[in-house]
Design a protein around this motif. Structure first.
Motif, PDB file in Angstrom:
ATOM      1  N   GLU A   1       0.828  -1.197   0.000  1.00 41.47           N
ATOM      2  CA  GLU A   1       0.000   0.000   0.000  1.00 41.47           C
ATOM      3  C   GLU A   1       0.864   1.249   0.000  1.00 41.47           C
TER       4      GLU A   1
ATOM      5  N   VAL B   1       1.304   5.039   0.709  1.00 45.07           N
ATOM      6  CA  VAL B   1       0.677   5.946   1.663  1.00 45.07           C
ATOM      7  C   VAL B   1       1.355   7.306   1.579  1.00 45.07           C
TER       8      VAL B   1
ATOM      9  N   ASP C   1      -0.811   9.635   5.911  1.00 47.46           N
ATOM     10  CA  ASP C   1      -1.343   8.283   6.092  1.00 47.46           C
ATOM     11  C   ASP C   1      -2.622   8.043   5.292  1.00 47.46           C
TER      12      ASP C   1
ATOM     13  N   LYS D   1      -4.193   6.317   2.128  1.00 46.30           N
ATOM     14  CA  LYS D   1      -3.876   5.245   1.188  1.00 46.30           C
ATOM     15  C   LYS D   1      -4.337   5.673  -0.204  1.00 46.30           C
TER      16      LYS D   1
ATOM     17  N   GLU E   1      -4.296   4.039  -2.926  1.00 46.81           N
ATOM     18  CA  GLU E   1      -5.086   2.999  -3.606  1.00 46.81           C
ATOM     19  C   GLU E   1      -6.578   3.175  -3.354  1.00 46.81           C
ATOM     20  N   ASN E   2      -6.934   3.713  -2.173  1.00 47.26           N
ATOM     21  CA  ASN E   2      -8.340   3.927  -1.847  1.00 47.26           C
ATOM     22  C   ASN E   2      -8.944   5.112  -2.600  1.00 47.26           C
TER      23      ASN E   2
ATOM     24  N   ALA F   1       1.077   3.656  -6.883  1.00 51.64           N
ATOM     25  CA  ALA F   1      -0.222   3.097  -6.494  1.00 51.64           C
ATOM     26  C   ALA F   1      -0.944   2.492  -7.692  1.00 51.64           C
TER      27      ALA F   1
END
Length: 162
Positions: A3, A5, A9, A11, A13-14, A117
């Protein structure tokens, strides 16, 4: 999955969604990551100044249905928080181009993390597809064996009946 970041903090990818069969990021997420003082306005102005660098395969505006679906999927952004215009989304190539037109140290550093990512997401998707193919092949092989056993059982029953 490895992941990626940000220093907050978050992410990355989200923040990558699939829309129109493409992996994309919202302009608002990019503005937050790039720490744009004026939010999406900074991004939109940079894009307008260099519009020839952003063909539709790099960046496009969401339709109302796409935006509603995205909100439903992510359970974010209340209707009353929506700006007057629908958001823009950027593909991986659009994110790279955006970093060149914003031309800040933060944009460059964050863009590298975003590229990582996207690569991580592709690897994960590819791995999942390979696993799914393996499972499907296994199921087909088991199906063939079951049919062969059923045929054998039916032949034995027929012989016993005769």
């Amino acid at each position: 999955m490895n992941e990626v970041v940000t220093n907050e903090d978050i992410k990355i990818e989200n923040m990558i969604y699939e829309i129109r069969g493409k992996q994309v990021m919202l302009d608002s997420d990019l503005a937050r990551l790039y720490k744009c003082k004026n939010g999406t306005k900074t991004i939109n102005l940079a894009v307008k100044r260099h519009i020839n660098r952003f063909p539709e395969r790099f960046m496009f505006q969401l339709t109302k249905d796409e935006y509603d679906y995205l909100r439903f999927q992510t359970e974010t952004a209340k209707e009353n928080n929506m700006s007057r215009t629908l958001p823009y989304v950027f593909t991986e190539q659009g994110v790279a181009m955006l970093a060149t037109v914003l031309n800040t140290k933060v944009a460059t550093e964050v863009s590298i993390r975003i590229m990582d990512a996207f690569i991580s997401m592709r690897k994960s998707i590819s791995s999942n597809l390979l696993e799914q193919k393996y499972i499907n092949d296994l199921a087909l092989e088991h199906d063939k064996r079951i049919k062969a056993l059923e045929n054998l059982t039916n032949k034995i029953k027929k012989i016993e009946e005769d």
